[in-house]
Design a protein around this motif. Structure first.
Motif, PDB file in Angstrom:
ATOM      1  N   UNK A 151       0.832  -1.208   0.000  1.00 35.21           N
ATOM      2  CA  UNK A 151       0.000   0.000   0.000  1.00 35.21           C
ATOM      3  C   UNK A 151       0.869   1.261   0.000  1.00 35.21           C
ATOM      4  N   UNK A 152       1.937   1.260   0.800  1.00 38.06           N
ATOM      5  CA  UNK A 152       2.834   2.422   0.832  1.00 38.06           C
ATOM      6  C   UNK A 152       3.540   2.575  -0.517  1.00 38.06           C
ATOM      7  N   UNK A 153       3.870   1.444  -1.166  1.00 38.09           N
ATOM      8  CA  UNK A 153       4.455   1.510  -2.514  1.00 38.09           C
ATOM      9  C   UNK A 153       3.518   2.228  -3.472  1.00 38.09           C
ATOM     10  N   UNK A 154       2.243   1.903  -3.414  1.00 32.70           N
ATOM     11  CA  UNK A 154       1.269   2.540  -4.301  1.00 32.70           C
ATOM     12  C   UNK A 154       1.149   4.034  -3.990  1.00 32.70           C
ATOM     13  N   UNK A 155       1.053   4.364  -2.722  1.00 35.89           N
ATOM     14  CA  UNK A 155       0.943   5.773  -2.347  1.00 35.89           C
ATOM     15  C   UNK A 155       2.169   6.574  -2.733  1.00 35.89           C
ATOM     16  N   UNK A 156       3.325   5.922  -2.720  1.00 36.06           N
ATOM     17  CA  UNK A 156       4.587   6.618  -3.003  1.00 36.06           C
ATOM     18  C   UNK A 156       4.889   6.718  -4.484  1.00 36.06           C
ATOM     19  N   UNK A 157       4.586   5.660  -5.249  1.00 37.43           N
ATOM     20  CA  UNK A 157       5.100   5.572  -6.614  1.00 37.43           C
ATOM     21  C   UNK A 157       4.053   5.677  -7.721  1.00 37.43           C
ATOM     22  N   UNK A 158       2.767   5.788  -7.382  1.00 40.19           N
ATOM     23  CA  UNK A 158       1.778   5.936  -8.448  1.00 40.19           C
ATOM     24  C   UNK A 158       1.922   7.281  -9.175  1.00 40.19           C
TER      25      UNK A 158
END
Length: 376
Positions: free
Chosen positions: A217-224
């Motif tokens: 989830x943090x990956x999505x929030x950071x890299x989208x």
């Protein structure tokens, strides 16, 4: 939802206040290192205090732990409400907010079972997580919006804190009036006995699943946003169609799950499948796949936490507080997976989405495998 559960839902709403420390940090300091310390001090509290909080909840009761968390949060937001604190004192208050929110998470997730009607726990937990998402969004919005009002303008970055303080007090008073029958533990636990639960495969797999889910989830929030920019979108539009749309779909998915009478196991399988498909679409690198991937991803991510948490607690309800501590400790996955994805190129490289996709492949395996506690 019943009247008895309303104060617990309010506590979930206020868990989102801690998420506002990220947006607030840039308003407090232009130094990126100093600004980064604010969300860091919130995040680090989960790693160190979740397991001890789970043990404490079993010893003193989940309601008392929930009250302790709300009490710490009242103190934490009271200081910026009434004072213009120096930065070290502000960091201490932010850390206190992180500790208080950790206690809220550890106590709030299992106590929802105590105030839910039979068979309604997973739905209520999904709804509570959706309300927490609303709290996160609203708190972040307040940080910037309320300072524009004349009555709060003089407070500058502190403008939202009087609102936070008032809501925390209301939650503290409302929870204190609740009468809750909690499931007692047969033997007082310790940190060691809590960690020993990781020897049980179904519990270890659930904790690993939460670790991978939060990291994804943090990956999505950071890299989208960088992913959309890499396909030619302007930064503002990339932020709107990337992380904003993702978290909007995530919150909507949780709110809807709170209204549907579908088994937690089935909902976990649907969620893991949607999340896996969304992440696989992002790995294609196709511009046309971006929006469907974000929507499917948001809906898929939405109910992993509440469904996996509820299924795990139902394996051994008497040890719900200890299991909650372990799973909240796994929130530290948000510090690890984004670093791995960043090393692979972040959002600019479609291949880097293999990191969250790998996490969801494991979650899909868990959902198909089912529960059933087996000793090692």
């Amino acid at each position: 939802m019943t009247l008895k559960s309303l104060p617990i839902f309010l506590a979930f709403l206020l868990m989102g206040v801690a998420d506002a420390m990220g947006p607030l940090s840039s308003a407090v300091s232009a130094n990126p290192v100093m600004a980064a310390l604010m969300p860091f001090f919130v995040f680090i509290a989960f790693a160190f205090f979740s397991v001890p909080a789970g043990v404490l909840a079993t010893r003193i009761g989940k309601k008392k732990l929930l009250l302790a968390g709300l009490g710490l949060n009242v103190v934490a937001v009271a200081v910026p409400t009434f004072l213009d604190p120096p930065f070290p004192l502000l960091l201490f208050c932010i850390f206190l907010l992180g500790v208080g929110t950790t206690l809220l998470q550890v106590a709030g997730n299992p106590i929802m079972r105590d105030v839910s009607a039979p068979g309604a726990y997973s739905r209520n937990l999904a709804l509570a997580q959706g309300i927490k998402g609303v709290g996160s969004t609203a708190s972040a919005y307040l940080v910037t919006a309320i300072s524009s009002l004349a009555v709060f303008a003089a407070l500058s970055w502190r403008a939202a804190f009087p609102v936070f303080f008032a809501l925390m007090l209301v939650a503290l008073l409302s929870v204190s009036t609740l009468r809750i029958e909690e499931s007692p533990a047969e033997h007082p636990p310790s940190v060691g006995s809590c960690l020993a639960l990781l020897k049980v495969p179904v519990f270890a797999q659930a904790v690993l699943g939460i670790f991978l889910y939060v990291g994804a989830e943090v990956c999505m929030g950071t890299f989208l946003k960088p992913a959309f920019i890499a396909h030619g979108y302007a930064p503002d539009r990339a932020a709107l169609l990337g992380p904003a749309l993702f978290f909007g779909a995530l919150t909507a998915g949780r709110l809807v799950a709170g209204l549907l009478k579908v088994s937690a196991q089935t909902f976990l399988r649907i969620s893991a499948t949607l999340g896996t498909v969304g992440l696989a679409l992002l790995m294609t690198g196709l511009k046309a796949a971006l929006l469907p991937a974000v929507v499917l991803g948001g809906l898929g991510f939405a109910n992993i936490w509440p469904m996996l948490f509820a299924l795990t607690v139902e394996e051994d309800p008497v040890r719900a507080s200890e299991l909650s501590g372990l799973m909240c400790m796994a929130i530290s996955g948000g510090a690890v997976l984004p670093l791995l994805m960043g090393r692979l190129g972040g959002g600019a490289s479609p291949l880097a989405f293999i990191v969250p996709l790998g996490g969801f492949a494991f979650l899909l395996f868990l959902s198909l495998k089912g529960g059933r506690r087996t000793e090692s």
